[in-house]
Design a protein around this motif. Structure first.
Motif, PDB file in Angstrom:
ATOM      1  N   LEU A 112      65.312  -4.897  -1.218  1.00  0.00           N
ATOM      2  CA  LEU A 112      65.940  -5.058  -2.533  1.00  0.00           C
ATOM      3  C   LEU A 112      67.382  -4.568  -2.498  1.00  0.00           C
ATOM      4  CD1 LEU A 112      65.713  -5.757  -5.547  1.00  0.00           C
ATOM      5  CD2 LEU A 112      64.916  -3.409  -5.937  1.00  0.00           C
ATOM      6  N   ASP A 113      67.617  -3.480  -1.773  1.00  0.00           N
ATOM      7  CA  ASP A 113      68.965  -2.930  -1.676  1.00  0.00           C
ATOM      8  C   ASP A 113      69.918  -3.935  -1.039  1.00  0.00           C
ATOM      9  OD1 ASP A 113      70.737  -0.700  -2.041  1.00  0.00           O
ATOM     10  OD2 ASP A 113      70.738  -0.460   0.123  1.00  0.00           O
ATOM     11  N   VAL A 114      69.473  -4.593   0.039  1.00  0.00           N
ATOM     12  CA  VAL A 114      70.294  -5.615   0.685  1.00  0.00           C
ATOM     13  C   VAL A 114      70.525  -6.783  -0.258  1.00  0.00           C
ATOM     14  CG1 VAL A 114      70.357  -7.285   2.579  1.00  0.00           C
ATOM     15  CG2 VAL A 114      69.536  -4.958   2.994  1.00  0.00           C
ATOM     16  N   GLU A 115      69.463  -7.190  -0.938  1.00  0.00           N
ATOM     17  CA  GLU A 115      69.548  -8.327  -1.864  1.00  0.00           C
ATOM     18  C   GLU A 115      70.529  -8.054  -3.002  1.00  0.00           C
ATOM     19  OE1 GLU A 115      66.540 -10.388  -5.074  1.00  0.00           O
ATOM     20  OE2 GLU A 115      65.700  -9.706  -3.164  1.00  0.00           O
ATOM     21  N   GLN A 116      70.629  -6.800  -3.432  1.00  0.00           N
ATOM     22  CA  GLN A 116      71.464  -6.459  -4.581  1.00  0.00           C
ATOM     23  C   GLN A 116      72.910  -6.130  -4.218  1.00  0.00           C
ATOM     24  OE1 GLN A 116      69.333  -3.225  -6.485  1.00  0.00           O
ATOM     25  NE2 GLN A 116      68.368  -4.634  -7.931  1.00  0.00           N
ATOM     26  N   THR A 117      73.253  -6.206  -2.920  1.00  0.00           N
ATOM     27  CA  THR A 117      74.613  -5.852  -2.510  1.00  0.00           C
ATOM     28  C   THR A 117      75.680  -6.649  -3.251  1.00  0.00           C
ATOM     29  OG1 THR A 117      73.836  -5.184  -0.308  1.00  0.00           O
ATOM     30  CG2 THR A 117      76.182  -5.654  -0.543  1.00  0.00           C
ATOM     31  N   PRO A 118      75.571  -7.990  -3.371  1.00  0.00           N
ATOM     32  CA  PRO A 118      76.615  -8.720  -4.115  1.00  0.00           C
ATOM     33  C   PRO A 118      76.734  -8.265  -5.574  1.00  0.00           C
ATOM     34  CG  PRO A 118      75.260 -10.230  -2.823  1.00  0.00           C
ATOM     35  CD  PRO A 118      74.569  -8.895  -2.788  1.00  0.00           C
ATOM     36  N   GLN A 119      75.589  -7.999  -6.228  1.00  0.00           N
ATOM     37  CA  GLN A 119      75.647  -7.562  -7.625  1.00  0.00           C
ATOM     38  C   GLN A 119      76.298  -6.195  -7.751  1.00  0.00           C
ATOM     39  OE1 GLN A 119      73.070  -8.980  -6.125  1.00  0.00           O
ATOM     40  NE2 GLN A 119      71.718 -10.066  -7.562  1.00  0.00           N
ATOM     41  N   ARG A 120      76.047  -5.295  -6.785  1.00  0.00           N
ATOM     42  CA  ARG A 120      76.687  -3.977  -6.844  1.00  0.00           C
ATOM     43  C   ARG A 120      78.188  -4.076  -6.613  1.00  0.00           C
ATOM     44  NH1 ARG A 120      72.318  -2.409  -3.890  1.00  0.00           N
ATOM     45  NH2 ARG A 120      73.596  -2.237  -2.014  1.00  0.00           N
ATOM     46  N   ARG A 121      78.589  -4.976  -5.704  1.00  0.00           N
ATOM     47  CA  ARG A 121      80.024  -5.180  -5.487  1.00  0.00           C
ATOM     48  C   ARG A 121      80.677  -5.725  -6.747  1.00  0.00           C
ATOM     49  NH1 ARG A 121      80.729  -9.305  -1.822  1.00  0.00           N
ATOM     50  NH2 ARG A 121      82.948  -8.963  -2.115  1.00  0.00           N
ATOM     51  N   GLU A 122      79.989  -6.646  -7.433  1.00  0.00           N
ATOM     52  CA  GLU A 122      80.536  -7.185  -8.680  1.00  0.00           C
ATOM     53  C   GLU A 122      80.613  -6.099  -9.744  1.00  0.00           C
ATOM     54  OE1 GLU A 122      79.651 -10.712 -11.990  1.00  0.00           O
ATOM     55  OE2 GLU A 122      78.351 -10.484 -10.240  1.00  0.00           O
ATOM     56  N   ARG A 123      79.576  -5.256  -9.811  1.00  0.00           N
ATOM     57  CA  ARG A 123      79.588  -4.143 -10.768  1.00  0.00           C
ATOM     58  C   ARG A 123      80.755  -3.204 -10.503  1.00  0.00           C
ATOM     59  NH1 ARG A 123      75.423   0.126  -9.161  1.00  0.00           N
ATOM     60  NH2 ARG A 123      77.090   0.334  -7.637  1.00  0.00           N
ATOM     61  N   ASP A 124      80.975  -2.873  -9.241  1.00  0.00           N
ATOM     62  CA  ASP A 124      82.074  -1.970  -8.893  1.00  0.00           C
ATOM     63  C   ASP A 124      83.426  -2.607  -9.189  1.00  0.00           C
ATOM     64  OD1 ASP A 124      80.160  -0.199  -8.051  1.00  0.00           O
ATOM     65  OD2 ASP A 124      80.366  -0.684  -5.917  1.00  0.00           O
ATOM     66  N   ALA A 125      83.512  -3.939  -8.967  1.00  0.00           N
ATOM     67  CA  ALA A 125      84.770  -4.625  -9.277  1.00  0.00           C
ATOM     68  C   ALA A 125      85.050  -4.599 -10.776  1.00  0.00           C
ATOM     69  CB  ALA A 125      84.708  -6.071  -8.770  1.00  0.00           C
ATOM     70  N   LEU A 126      84.007  -4.780 -11.578  1.00  0.00           N
ATOM     71  CA  LEU A 126      84.183  -4.721 -13.035  1.00  0.00           C
ATOM     72  C   LEU A 126      84.598  -3.321 -13.466  1.00  0.00           C
ATOM     73  CD1 LEU A 126      81.103  -6.818 -14.208  1.00  0.00           C
ATOM     74  CD2 LEU A 126      83.509  -7.474 -14.316  1.00  0.00           C
TER      75      LEU A 126
END
Length: 611
Positions: free
Chosen positions: A206-220
């Motif tokens: 799940l952690d690997v799968e969520q990497t793009p969403q976390r990057r988007e969250r950090d960018a926001l």
């Protein structure tokens, strides 16, 4: 049957990779501090025998107390065992305290190794790969690793060995009392490990799968907290929109994690209840032994304490194994896979020889040639350059103009050797610009980019980055780049720290551009100089001065100027017009005006505002 064989092969491959990763981790940690690691291992393993010592000391202490009741000289029997128990506690505390500075030394050295490894590996990756989400995901995951993980793996392995020593020693003692007393804690320990392993795999996936969403969250979050974007967010009153989008991402990430946590809760609850029931069974067995007269009070109390210790140790061992497996999974899948990225595979080109161009003063190549070059950016639908053919002769002053998105900056970076074309060939003289040649070619090029970097360091450091081998050129480069007037206005001159990050002096966009231009003039390159929109933030007088100094300094060198201000390029020997990824016009200013093509259209459109 085939599925079963495939499953076992997959498991075997994973086990092999894990073993290799274990040895690799230990080797890294050993290199980071062999002496400190040896001390850690000795102190940790010596703690493994303490539980057995506590068992026997406790047994004799309780028996001494019960035997000395009513005896006026009771202290002669009791105090030695009290002192023995105290000595064991002091040693345990001392060993723990001595391990910490050793751990810190190893951890910090590993931290340096990881950060340096990521930085060096990133420097070998093709620049164009930085624009792919796959690389950014891999880089983000590698950066989450720290020296703690590698140091802790070895620490946990050593701790596990210590705990296993304690398990074996206590297990033998309890087995002699009753075999079940040694086996029951083992059952719950193995159950805890099995349950945790299942959920650890799910959590990592799940952690690997969520990497793009976390990057988007950090960018926001960066948009909401960055000074540069803050002006637009406030002007357009968009903070609620960004915050709501940021919160939605957070909630989606948490909800997916909570699904696993709920399953983990019920599994751990069942194991906890089982542990309590098995502990009750152990107490009943001991009570029965006491009532049969097979145990003394001292041995009964010591056995209860040993059972509690053994249960806790089995739980710790299971926990350590889970932590080790989890960190190894992350190390292998995130850090090691990033550090092992085959950068050479990207650079290999079997069609080119491995000979590097001779760029000595006596044998400089007479031309730089592009042959049928096309270039795609990652995930692009269309090429940004299409079958481009171009020859730049030594000493030519060439301008590159065209509409936005035509591929001007891309072409410049191909000429500099920063990008590799997907098709076609670039030659320096008669030598193909392969990977070996590119590394040498870079030392004979200089550039001022439109997307220059503002280093929040001293002015001196900002400028001499352009040629670290010749810092004595700094003042000449500052004058050439028009930065002297900026530097003279700073309180500490060249030693002034720039940018707000470290409390330094911030500059305007034009002032930063002058510093960047000075950096580009540091290298007295023998061949190619590129100015990619270097004066976009400068006033007309400063722009004119920059171009005049550039023309002076580029005498005898090949120079490429990219600009939308056609008044700045009309004196060049050649003007190339790039449109839709191809060169559509090539000639001097007068010739292109006479041709009445795209260049003439651009020039007239700009000229009308000055009439």
């Amino acid at each position: 049957m085939q599925n079963g064989n495939r499953k076992w092969k997959t498991w075997g491959l994973a086990a092999k990779e894990s073993i290799i990763a274990y040895f690799r981790t230990f080797a890294i940690v050993w290199r980071s501090g062999a002496l400190s690691l040896s001390g850690m291992m000795f102190l940790t393993l010596s703690l493994g025998v303490l539980p057995v010592g506590e068992f026997f000391v406790t047994e004799h202490l309780v028996n001494a107390i019960t035997a000395a009741i009513g005896d006026t000289g009771w202290w002669r029997q009791v105090v030695p065992w009290l002192l023995g128990l105290l000595g064991l506690q002091i040693y345990s505390t001392l060993a723990d305290q001595l391990r910490e500075p050793l751990r810190l030394n190893v951890r910090e050295n590993i931290e340096i190794w990881i950060s340096e490894g990521i930085a060096r590996k990133s420097n070998t990756i093709e620049l164009v790969e930085f624009q792919t989400p796959e690389f950014q995901n891999a880089l983000a995951r590698a950066r989450t690793m720290s020296g703690d993980e590698l140091e802790e793996i070895v620490w946990w392995i050593v701790d596990s060995i210590q705990q296993l020593i304690s398990v074996i020693a206590l297990g033998i003692v309890l087995w002699n009392l009753h075999p079940l007393l040694a086996l029951l804690p083992m059952v719950t320990g193995i159950a805890s490990w099995w349950s945790g392993s299942r959920f650890a795999v799910d959590t990592y996936s799940l952690d690997v799968e969520q990497t793009p969403q976390r990057r988007e969250r950090d960018a926001l979050e960066g948009i909401l907290t960055d000074r540069g974007s803050g002006k637009e967010v406030r002007l357009y009153q968009a903070q609620d929109l960004w915050i709501e989008r940021w919160r939605k991402l957070w909630k989606e990430l948490i909800q997916a994690q909570q699904t696993i946590e709920r399953r983990k809760f019920w599994a751990h609850l069942a194991i906890g209840i089982s542990r309590a029931l098995l502990y009750a069974c152990s107490l009943i067995l001991l009570l029965l032994a006491v009532f049969r007269g097979g145990l003394t009070v001292g041995k009964y109390i010591a056995a209860i304490n040993a059972i509690v210790n053994l249960d806790g140790i089995w739980d710790s061992v299971a926990g350590y194994f889970l932590l080790i497996a989890d960190d190894m999974r992350r190390l292998s899948g995130d850090l090691y896979s990033f550090l092992d990225r085959d950068a050479a595979a990207v650079a290999k080109d079997p069609s080119t020889s491995q000979k590097a161009p001779n760029l000595t003063a006596s044998q400089e190549p007479s031309h730089l040639q592009i042959e049928n070059v096309s270039f795609f950016y990652p995930n692009a639908q269309e090429p940004v350059l299409r079958h481009v053919n171009l020859t730049l002769n030594k000493g030519e002053r060439v301008a590159l103009v065209g509409p936005n998105g035509a591929g001007k900056s891309t072409l410049a970076r191909l000429l500099l050797g920063l990008y590799r074309p997907q098709t076609g060939l670039i030659r320096v003289g008669d030598i193909p610009l392969n990977e070996e040649a590119r590394q040498q070619w870079l030392t004979h090029c200089s550039a001022v980019f439109q997307d220059f970097t503002c280093y929040h360091l001293t002015v001196r450091e900002n400028i001499i980055f352009g040629d670290l081998e010749h810092p004595e050129r700094m003042e000449v480069a500052s004058a050439a780049g028009g930065a002297v007037s900026v530097i003279d206005g700073l309180s500490a001159g060249y030693e002034t720290v720039l940018g707000p990050t470290f409390g330094g002096r911030d500059l305007s966009g034009g002032e930063w551009q002058r510093i960047a231009t000075a950096r580009g003039f540091m290298r007295e390159t023998p061949w190619l100089v590129v100015l990619d929109e270097p004066t976009a933030a400068l006033d007309p007088l400063a722009e004119q001065a920059i171009y005049e100094r550039f023309i002076q300094r580029s005498s005898g060198r090949t120079s490429l100027i990219i600009s939308h201000r056609l008044s700045s390029v009309r004196t060049c020997d050649r003007i190339l017009v790039l449109d839709n990824g191809t060169i559509v016009e090539d000639g001097d200013h007068e010739t292109l005006l006479a041709n009445d093509g795209l260049y003439a259209e651009f020039f007239r459109a700009q000229a009308q505002w000055y009439v």
